[in-house]
Design an enzyme around this catalytic site. Sequence first.
Site, PDB file in Angstrom:
ATOM      1  N   CYS A  67      -2.278  -1.054   0.536  1.00  0.00           N
ATOM      2  CA  CYS A  67      -1.193  -2.020   0.721  1.00  0.00           C
ATOM      3  C   CYS A  67      -0.644  -1.854   2.124  1.00  0.00           C
ATOM      4  O   CYS A  67      -0.522  -0.726   2.613  1.00  0.00           O
ATOM      5  CB  CYS A  67      -0.091  -1.772  -0.311  1.00  0.00           C
ATOM      6  SG  CYS A  67       1.246  -2.969  -0.213  1.00  0.00           S
ATOM      7  N   CYS A 114       6.022   0.902   1.424  1.00  0.00           N
ATOM      8  CA  CYS A 114       7.278   1.321   0.792  1.00  0.00           C
ATOM      9  C   CYS A 114       7.254   2.848   0.745  1.00  0.00           C
ATOM     10  O   CYS A 114       6.233   3.443   0.389  1.00  0.00           O
ATOM     11  CB  CYS A 114       7.398   0.734  -0.615  1.00  0.00           C
ATOM     12  SG  CYS A 114       7.393  -1.064  -0.572  1.00  0.00           S
ATOM     13  N   CYS A 120       6.022   4.879  -2.357  1.00  0.00           N
ATOM     14  CA  CYS A 120       4.815   4.431  -3.061  1.00  0.00           C
ATOM     15  C   CYS A 120       3.564   5.084  -2.477  1.00  0.00           C
ATOM     16  O   CYS A 120       3.321   5.003  -1.272  1.00  0.00           O
ATOM     17  CB  CYS A 120       4.725   2.909  -2.963  1.00  0.00           C
ATOM     18  SG  CYS A 120       3.214   2.254  -3.669  1.00  0.00           S
ATOM     19  N   CYS A 130       3.348   4.144 -12.266  1.00  0.00           N
ATOM     20  CA  CYS A 130       3.750   3.244 -11.179  1.00  0.00           C
ATOM     21  C   CYS A 130       3.806   4.009  -9.864  1.00  0.00           C
ATOM     22  O   CYS A 130       4.447   5.052  -9.781  1.00  0.00           O
ATOM     23  CB  CYS A 130       5.174   2.735 -11.390  1.00  0.00           C
ATOM     24  SG  CYS A 130       5.380   1.688 -12.779  1.00  0.00           S
ATOM     25  N   GLU A 178      -8.081   0.672  -8.320  1.00  0.00           N
ATOM     26  CA  GLU A 178      -7.858   1.218  -9.654  1.00  0.00           C
ATOM     27  C   GLU A 178      -7.220   0.190 -10.576  1.00  0.00           C
ATOM     28  O   GLU A 178      -6.500  -0.703 -10.134  1.00  0.00           O
ATOM     29  CB  GLU A 178      -6.924   2.443  -9.563  1.00  0.00           C
ATOM     30  CG  GLU A 178      -7.564   3.585  -8.816  1.00  0.00           C
ATOM     31  CD  GLU A 178      -6.689   4.826  -8.696  1.00  0.00           C
ATOM     32  OE1 GLU A 178      -7.220   5.928  -8.829  1.00  0.00           O
ATOM     33  OE2 GLU A 178      -5.489   4.706  -8.456  1.00  0.00           O
ATOM     34  N   CYS A 210      -2.699  -3.176 -16.102  1.00  0.00           N
ATOM     35  CA  CYS A 210      -2.063  -3.214 -14.785  1.00  0.00           C
ATOM     36  C   CYS A 210      -3.182  -3.429 -13.764  1.00  0.00           C
ATOM     37  O   CYS A 210      -4.061  -2.586 -13.605  1.00  0.00           O
ATOM     38  CB  CYS A 210      -1.332  -1.892 -14.566  1.00  0.00           C
ATOM     39  SG  CYS A 210      -0.504  -1.806 -12.995  1.00  0.00           S
TER      40      CYS A 210
END
Length: 805
Positions: free
Chosen positions: A551, A555, A558, A782, A531, A544
């Site tokens: 990933c 985290c 996230c 975010c 995205e 962004c």
Amino acid sequence: MTAPDTRIVRIETFPVPPRWLFVRVETDDGRVGWGEASLEGHGEAVDGAFAAMRDRFVGHDPERIEDIWQIAYRLGFYRGGPVLMSALSGLDQALWDLKARALGVPVWQLLGGRVRDAVPVYAWIGGDRPHEVAAAARARREQGFKAVKMNATADLGWLDSPKALAKTVERVAAVQAEGVDVGLDFHGRVHRPMAKQLAAAVEPLKPLFLEEPLLSEHLDGIAQIAAQTHTPIALGERLYSRWDFRRVFEANCVDIIQPDLSHAGGISECRRIAAMAETYDVAVAPHCPLGPIALAACLQIGLTTPNHVIQEMSLGIHYNVGGNDLLTYLVDPDVFAVADGMVAALEGPGLGIEIDEDRVRAAAGAVGAGATRFGAARMARCASGEGARLSAVCKPLGRSPPRAYIVEMQSIAAVMPIPGHIDPVPVPRAPVARADGRVDLIGLTKDQLRATLTEAGMDARQAKLRGKQIWHWLYNRGATAFSVMTDIAKAQHPWLEQRFAIGRPEVIEAQVSTDGTRKWLLRSPDAQDYEMVFIPDADRGTLCVSSQVGCTLNCRFCHTGTMRLVRNLTAGEIVGQVMLARDALGEWPSQPEGRMLTNIVMMGMGEPLYNFDNVRDALKLVMDGDGLGLSRRRITLSTSGVVPMMARAGAEIGVNLAVSLHAVTKEVRDEIVPLNRKYGIDELLQACADYPGANNARRITFEYVMLAGKNDSDADARELVRLIRHYRLPAKVNLIPFNPWPGAPYECSTPERVRAFSTIIFEAGISAPVRTPRGRDIDAACGQLKTAAEKRTRAELDRAVEAVA
Ligand code: SAH
Ligand code: SF4
């Protein structure tokens, strides 16, 4: 008409944090008056309206306040509405200030003298649970307030559970138990079926008033509620003139009106509106979650208006973030001292306050009339949006948007393995072969492009020239076909077309948020979904960009970290995002001026320093002056702390650095950013100190996600300051309210907590703005990015985290 003794020579506007627009009017004999034209979230629009004000009123006699008011209101084709009326309000206040100062008296003297010696005031409190609002009410009582206002409820469904009503009742009772009166703000967010029930439920507790039980557009509905409850109904913050209020009075649905002195025509018009209210036996309680000049103007009305009952005061309100509060710009903050629930009559000349002009000019970032200068107040706008939305943000969304695609199982076979979880082995990924056998030219460096042409059979000298031409067409003109490349012989087009492609990521879904944020779901040729997000702002547009599909770093806060699939994006897929955005925004050919896409942040999906070579190559294409031409100063790379790659990032890419710090103790950072178990805080901060190019003009951004009860204490804030000082880091701190996602194990800190945290850092001289969540309604904020790739279970994530350790 005789020539005026004095003339207006200058009308200046100052956008200042947290979200205010101050107005300064100066005369040819050097006299000055201040007003406030703040229109929350639309400062630029009001600032723009002042251009016409200047044209009309520079040269005018400043003492003819009513004459100026009437000209400003009537002599344009358009009249009324929030923007024009806020500009007029700010000007009107400044003229009253100027005139009363010239006469050496307070404004209340010019309004006929005082009808009272002090004005009752109330302040806002926040909190979702009874003990939170009780604590907030206690704190207000200790400040001297005897009345507060709070949200009646979070958003309610059209027909919600009765439990929601019981919760409101509990909160009201908890505040009253502290000996404080409370008004309830419905914010017009409750619909008729629930509003009437809520009004009935709280009635036995006798709140001071119910504010905007429905939106002011539904006057008949409000009249119905007013008829069935004994609690006074208040509204008016979204009405801009006596004509707007007339409808309300005629509908006989309101007991208290709340005109805003910065939106409803200033002192002149609000005085008239108050007089109209008196004829309907309606009370006045001016709306004022704004700055000190607006409050001073309100108090002048409060001191002189018989039917005035109470004044709102923004001291410590959740909008006032970043260390900027009601008293920040005052030479003498004691003028607004609250005692026994009252502010005493302002005795000074004019509006009765002295503005610290140096501070205002410094905060607004520029001196002089005319220019639109919102750069310095950007933080303020963010903060205001932040305040307005925080409570909503902190509620889990509780839904995932429907996805218009599925990831096919065979794509898993094509997943690029990433060697090791923590060793940052850059994994340059060979471009995926296209089904049609052609080579995609996007993403190749200049040398690679030339070599690719030679390998395909073009002779070396020609390849050098053609390489240069094609490069220019691709990155400067945005060409997507060879046929448009007019300086390449037509005869050669078919040869190029057979061998090469000019790719763009395939767009699977494009969404636009209500705040203008745009999100694209993209798909690579091997069916990997990722995205990108475009965030438009008044003075910039930020793209962004994702660096990986998924990933590996997990985290805990996230959403991207929960994706099962992980693959590095190629340089072409990374730069392709920027090119696609340029396509969508119509920004070819590349030109330095007037672009919408001005900034790039490597803050999408993935850890960019785990895909170093591709990110570097892509960003080089983005920065190339002959190509996409974006300055390195406008690009920021965010890392969760891949320490061994940071020096190389500085040396080989050289863009701004953002570091996802998020915690200041080993214990907490180990938990929320598991990579910390490998590269600890001290190592990370030393790498920041060593980062080439970091200086006061190019500070390192520390990102800090605000997680309730986890990393948001005052002690955490102080430790953050200590660490930044200890490593002598040229730093700014970006506070990110936690963006929720379904199943997230954390909650966002309360707005008060965020504000307190920000204040501690700010008071240490370090900028600590709160980032406005953007695009939440389309899961573009975010940490919300996540494609449909199957989510990993908590147990799988825990195993992955152990692997990091
Ligand atoms: N992997 C990189 C860049 C992508 S994340 C990094 O971690 O720095 C961009 C930013 O969003 C990071 O600071 C990240 O920690 C933050 N973030 C992740 N999840 C979030 C969430 N749910 N709410 C708010 N911020 C979040
Ligand atoms: Fe990866 Fe960054 Fe999300 Fe952590 S915050 S899981 S490093 S994308």
